[in-house]
Write a protein that holds these residues in place. Structure first.
Motif, PDB file in Angstrom:
ATOM      1  N   PRO A  25       0.814  -1.217   0.000  1.00  0.00           N
ATOM      2  CA  PRO A  25       0.000   0.000   0.000  1.00  0.00           C
ATOM      3  C   PRO A  25       0.848   1.269   0.000  1.00  0.00           C
ATOM      4  O   PRO A  25       0.460   2.276  -0.588  1.00  0.00           O
ATOM      5  N   TYR A  26       2.007   1.206   0.670  1.00  0.00           N
ATOM      6  CA  TYR A  26       2.902   2.363   0.668  1.00  0.00           C
ATOM      7  C   TYR A  26       3.359   2.694  -0.748  1.00  0.00           C
ATOM      8  O   TYR A  26       3.337   3.857  -1.179  1.00  0.00           O
ATOM      9  N   GLU A  27       3.750   1.684  -1.486  1.00  0.00           N
ATOM     10  CA  GLU A  27       4.199   1.890  -2.865  1.00  0.00           C
ATOM     11  C   GLU A  27       3.052   2.423  -3.723  1.00  0.00           C
ATOM     12  O   GLU A  27       3.237   3.334  -4.538  1.00  0.00           O
ATOM     13  N   ASP A  28       1.848   1.869  -3.527  1.00  0.00           N
ATOM     14  CA  ASP A  28       0.703   2.309  -4.313  1.00  0.00           C
ATOM     15  C   ASP A  28       0.387   3.776  -4.070  1.00  0.00           C
ATOM     16  O   ASP A  28      -0.067   4.481  -4.972  1.00  0.00           O
ATOM     17  N   TYR A  29       0.608   4.243  -2.850  1.00  0.00           N
ATOM     18  CA  TYR A  29       0.266   5.620  -2.497  1.00  0.00           C
ATOM     19  C   TYR A  29       1.389   6.605  -2.846  1.00  0.00           C
ATOM     20  O   TYR A  29       1.145   7.653  -3.435  1.00  0.00           O
ATOM     21  N   VAL A  30       2.619   6.263  -2.484  1.00  0.00           N
ATOM     22  CA  VAL A  30       3.755   7.185  -2.635  1.00  0.00           C
ATOM     23  C   VAL A  30       4.454   7.042  -3.983  1.00  0.00           C
ATOM     24  O   VAL A  30       5.079   7.987  -4.458  1.00  0.00           O
ATOM     25  N   HIS A  31       4.354   5.863  -4.595  1.00  0.00           N
ATOM     26  CA  HIS A  31       5.056   5.582  -5.851  1.00  0.00           C
ATOM     27  C   HIS A  31       6.570   5.762  -5.675  1.00  0.00           C
ATOM     28  O   HIS A  31       7.245   6.377  -6.500  1.00  0.00           O
ATOM     29  N   ALA A  32       7.078   5.208  -4.576  1.00  0.00           N
ATOM     30  CA  ALA A  32       8.491   5.368  -4.256  1.00  0.00           C
ATOM     31  C   ALA A  32       9.399   4.785  -5.329  1.00  0.00           C
ATOM     32  O   ALA A  32      10.462   5.343  -5.633  1.00  0.00           O
ATOM     33  N   SER A  33       9.007   3.653  -5.911  1.00  0.00           N
ATOM     34  CA  SER A  33       9.861   3.044  -6.928  1.00  0.00           C
ATOM     35  C   SER A  33       9.940   3.924  -8.170  1.00  0.00           C
ATOM     36  O   SER A  33      10.972   3.974  -8.850  1.00  0.00           O
ATOM     37  N   VAL A  34       8.845   4.626  -8.471  1.00  0.00           N
ATOM     38  CA  VAL A  34       8.875   5.556  -9.602  1.00  0.00           C
ATOM     39  C   VAL A  34       9.841   6.694  -9.304  1.00  0.00           C
ATOM     40  O   VAL A  34      10.685   7.052 -10.140  1.00  0.00           O
ATOM     41  N   LEU A  35       9.739   7.264  -8.110  1.00  0.00           N
ATOM     42  CA  LEU A  35      10.629   8.363  -7.739  1.00  0.00           C
ATOM     43  C   LEU A  35      12.090   7.925  -7.795  1.00  0.00           C
ATOM     44  O   LEU A  35      12.951   8.658  -8.281  1.00  0.00           O
ATOM     45  N   SER A  36      12.354   6.721  -7.295  1.00  0.00           N
ATOM     46  CA  SER A  36      13.743   6.239  -7.255  1.00  0.00           C
ATOM     47  C   SER A  36      14.289   5.880  -8.626  1.00  0.00           C
ATOM     48  O   SER A  36      15.497   5.745  -8.793  1.00  0.00           O
ATOM     49  N   SER A  37      13.401   5.726  -9.601  1.00  0.00           N
ATOM     50  CA  SER A  37      13.857   5.378 -10.948  1.00  0.00           C
ATOM     51  C   SER A  37      14.197   6.608 -11.788  1.00  0.00           C
ATOM     52  O   SER A  37      14.709   6.489 -12.901  1.00  0.00           O
ATOM     53  N   LEU A  38      13.917   7.799 -11.244  1.00  0.00           N
ATOM     54  CA  LEU A  38      14.055   9.023 -12.032  1.00  0.00           C
ATOM     55  C   LEU A  38      15.468   9.594 -12.023  1.00  0.00           C
ATOM     56  O   LEU A  38      15.767  10.512 -12.783  1.00  0.00           O
ATOM     57  N   GLN A  39      16.331   9.071 -11.176  1.00  0.00           N
ATOM     58  CA  GLN A  39      17.713   9.554 -11.148  1.00  0.00           C
ATOM     59  C   GLN A  39      18.541   8.733 -12.140  1.00  0.00           C
ATOM     60  O   GLN A  39      18.846   7.573 -11.882  1.00  0.00           O
ATOM     61  N   GLN A  40      18.884   9.348 -13.241  1.00  0.00           N
ATOM     62  CA  GLN A  40      19.607   8.654 -14.304  1.00  0.00           C
ATOM     63  C   GLN A  40      20.850   9.461 -14.684  1.00  0.00           C
ATOM     64  O   GLN A  40      20.855  10.200 -15.675  1.00  0.00           O
ATOM     65  N   PRO A  41      21.907   9.335 -13.880  1.00  0.00           N
ATOM     66  CA  PRO A  41      23.134  10.094 -14.167  1.00  0.00           C
ATOM     67  C   PRO A  41      23.671   9.772 -15.557  1.00  0.00           C
ATOM     68  O   PRO A  41      23.539   8.651 -16.056  1.00  0.00           O
ATOM     69  N   MET A  49      24.863  12.484  -8.864  1.00  0.00           N
ATOM     70  CA  MET A  49      23.667  11.971  -8.214  1.00  0.00           C
ATOM     71  C   MET A  49      23.102  12.999  -7.239  1.00  0.00           C
ATOM     72  O   MET A  49      21.884  13.218  -7.178  1.00  0.00           O
ATOM     73  N   ALA A  50      23.975  13.634  -6.468  1.00  0.00           N
ATOM     74  CA  ALA A  50      23.511  14.665  -5.534  1.00  0.00           C
ATOM     75  C   ALA A  50      22.866  15.829  -6.281  1.00  0.00           C
ATOM     76  O   ALA A  50      21.857  16.388  -5.842  1.00  0.00           O
ATOM     77  N   PHE A  51      23.428  16.184  -7.445  1.00  0.00           N
ATOM     78  CA  PHE A  51      22.883  17.285  -8.243  1.00  0.00           C
ATOM     79  C   PHE A  51      21.491  16.918  -8.769  1.00  0.00           C
ATOM     80  O   PHE A  51      20.550  17.722  -8.700  1.00  0.00           O
ATOM     81  N   LEU A  52      21.343  15.687  -9.256  1.00  0.00           N
ATOM     82  CA  LEU A  52      20.050  15.235  -9.773  1.00  0.00           C
ATOM     83  C   LEU A  52      18.991  15.175  -8.673  1.00  0.00           C
ATOM     84  O   LEU A  52      17.872  15.683  -8.834  1.00  0.00           O
ATOM     85  N   VAL A  53      19.336  14.546  -7.562  1.00  0.00           N
ATOM     86  CA  VAL A  53      18.369  14.397  -6.479  1.00  0.00           C
ATOM     87  C   VAL A  53      17.969  15.769  -5.932  1.00  0.00           C
ATOM     88  O   VAL A  53      16.783  16.040  -5.706  1.00  0.00           O
ATOM     89  N   THR A  54      18.941  16.643  -5.731  1.00  0.00           N
ATOM     90  CA  THR A  54      18.650  17.983  -5.219  1.00  0.00           C
ATOM     91  C   THR A  54      17.702  18.727  -6.145  1.00  0.00           C
ATOM     92  O   THR A  54      16.721  19.340  -5.708  1.00  0.00           O
ATOM     93  N   THR A  55      17.966  18.676  -7.434  1.00  0.00           N
ATOM     94  CA  THR A  55      17.128  19.373  -8.405  1.00  0.00           C
ATOM     95  C   THR A  55      15.717  18.798  -8.416  1.00  0.00           C
ATOM     96  O   THR A  55      14.726  19.545  -8.451  1.00  0.00           O
ATOM     97  N   ALA A 118      28.921  19.177 -18.601  1.00  0.00           N
ATOM     98  CA  ALA A 118      28.733  19.066 -20.057  1.00  0.00           C
ATOM     99  C   ALA A 118      27.635  18.066 -20.404  1.00  0.00           C
ATOM    100  O   ALA A 118      26.990  18.183 -21.450  1.00  0.00           O
ATOM    101  N   ALA A 119      27.370  17.111 -19.513  1.00  0.00           N
ATOM    102  CA  ALA A 119      26.415  16.047 -19.822  1.00  0.00           C
ATOM    103  C   ALA A 119      24.984  16.564 -19.928  1.00  0.00           C
ATOM    104  O   ALA A 119      24.179  15.999 -20.671  1.00  0.00           O
ATOM    105  N   PHE A 120      24.639  17.634 -19.180  1.00  0.00           N
ATOM    106  CA  PHE A 120      23.253  18.087 -19.259  1.00  0.00           C
ATOM    107  C   PHE A 120      23.053  19.174 -20.302  1.00  0.00           C
ATOM    108  O   PHE A 120      21.980  19.757 -20.433  1.00  0.00           O
ATOM    109  N   GLY A 121      24.070  19.436 -21.096  1.00  0.00           N
ATOM    110  CA  GLY A 121      23.928  20.283 -22.283  1.00  0.00           C
ATOM    111  C   GLY A 121      23.329  21.642 -22.000  1.00  0.00           C
ATOM    112  O   GLY A 121      23.844  22.397 -21.186  1.00  0.00           O
ATOM    113  N   GLN A 122      22.190  21.958 -22.646  1.00  0.00           N
ATOM    114  CA  GLN A 122      21.569  23.272 -22.509  1.00  0.00           C
ATOM    115  C   GLN A 122      20.508  23.314 -21.408  1.00  0.00           C
ATOM    116  O   GLN A 122      19.801  24.317 -21.284  1.00  0.00           O
TER     117      GLN A 122
END
Length: 281
Positions: A25-41, A49-55, A118-122
């Protein structure tokens, strides 16, 4: 002498629900796995990773603050002072947390930042649609700042709608006007999509508020808005310092002048008459 047989100790896990048919139920409500999948250095730099998570965390705080300011704006339109103040006060806690979010990347050295820049371009923070909603709610309207989002129809439409709606400060001034303060009607009837500019009669309205009884609810409203303005200014100033520390005076990744552009944005007052009126009390 009798001895009681001690009952076996239980642990929290003994009473917890540990098995489910599908996801928890926690996953269904918070979608934690979705959030954790969004950091793609895009690099091997450990600081990325710190820059991505902070942003991304900042984007979530933007979202919550926008929600609270819209709630306050809509409540003021209905003359619901209490609901508006509740939302403004909640937004203060959220904005303080937003400001603290700089900490994980606040001390990046130029070498560390260059390890992934340089990796995040513009890509650049000024392209954040949710931050633009915040600026629009503060009265800092700009049609030009919707243009980076034309390629995303849903986001662009939402920004255009936000641009065309009254700002939080617009509804504050409308509320002051209905309370009998000298906010001119022509100011209330101006096109909502235009950037708010300070007005001497609005300064006079706030002067009267602050010259009146200290426990007047309008003083509390003015102080809540001043707290917001101060937190916004601190966030902008911290942004300048973080960027200056990481990249000096280099051109920004999105084509802006970098630190200079941020300094110019930081210099814009938030709810200007709330500050100028203090010198007249």
């Amino acid at each position: 002498m009798t001895h009681r047989i001690s009952e076996p100790l239980t642990t929290p896990e003994d009473d917890a629900l540990l098995q489910f048919e599908g996801t928890s139920p926690y996953e269904d409500y918070v979608h934690a796995s979705v959030l954790s999948s969004l950091q793609q250095p895009l690099t091997d730099a450990p600081e990325e990773m710190a820059f991505l998570v902070t942003t991304q965390v900042m984007e979530l705080w933007f979202r919550l603050i926008v929600h609270e300011w819209r709630t306050a704006r809509d409540a003021l339109l209905k003359d619901d002072y209490d609901a508006a103040m509740d939302a403004l006060r909640r937004s203060l806690s959220s904005h303080r947390a937003l400001n603290e979010s700089w900490a994980p990347i606040a001390k990046l050295t130029p070498l560390q930042f260059n390890g992934f820049r340089a990796a995040f371009g513009q890509a650049s923070g000024f392209q954040s649609a949710m931050y633009r909603h915040m600026e629009f709610l503060l009265g800092d309207k700009s049609e030009a700042m919707t243009r980076p989002h034309r390629g995303h129809p849903v986001v662009y439409a939402e920004l255009c709608e936000s641009l065309a709606q009254p700002s939080l400060y617009d509804e504050v001034l409308g509320y002051l006007h209905r309370q009998g303060l000298p906010v001119p009607e022509h100011l209330l009837e101006r096109p909502p999509a235009t950037r708010y500019e300070p007005h001497p009669e609005v300064e006079e309205a706030w002067r009267r508020v602050y010259a009146g009884p200290r426990h007047d609810p309008l003083v509390a409203l003015g102080e809540a808005l001043t707290d917001i303005a101060e937190l916004v200014q601190r966030w902008r100033t911290d942004h300048v310092l973080v960027v200056r520390r990481a990249m000096g005076a280099k051109t920004g990744s999105g084509g802006s002048s970098g630190v200079l552009w941020l300094e110019q944005r930081a210099a814009r007052p938030v709810f200007p008459e709330l500050w100028s009126a203090r010198g007249q009390v």
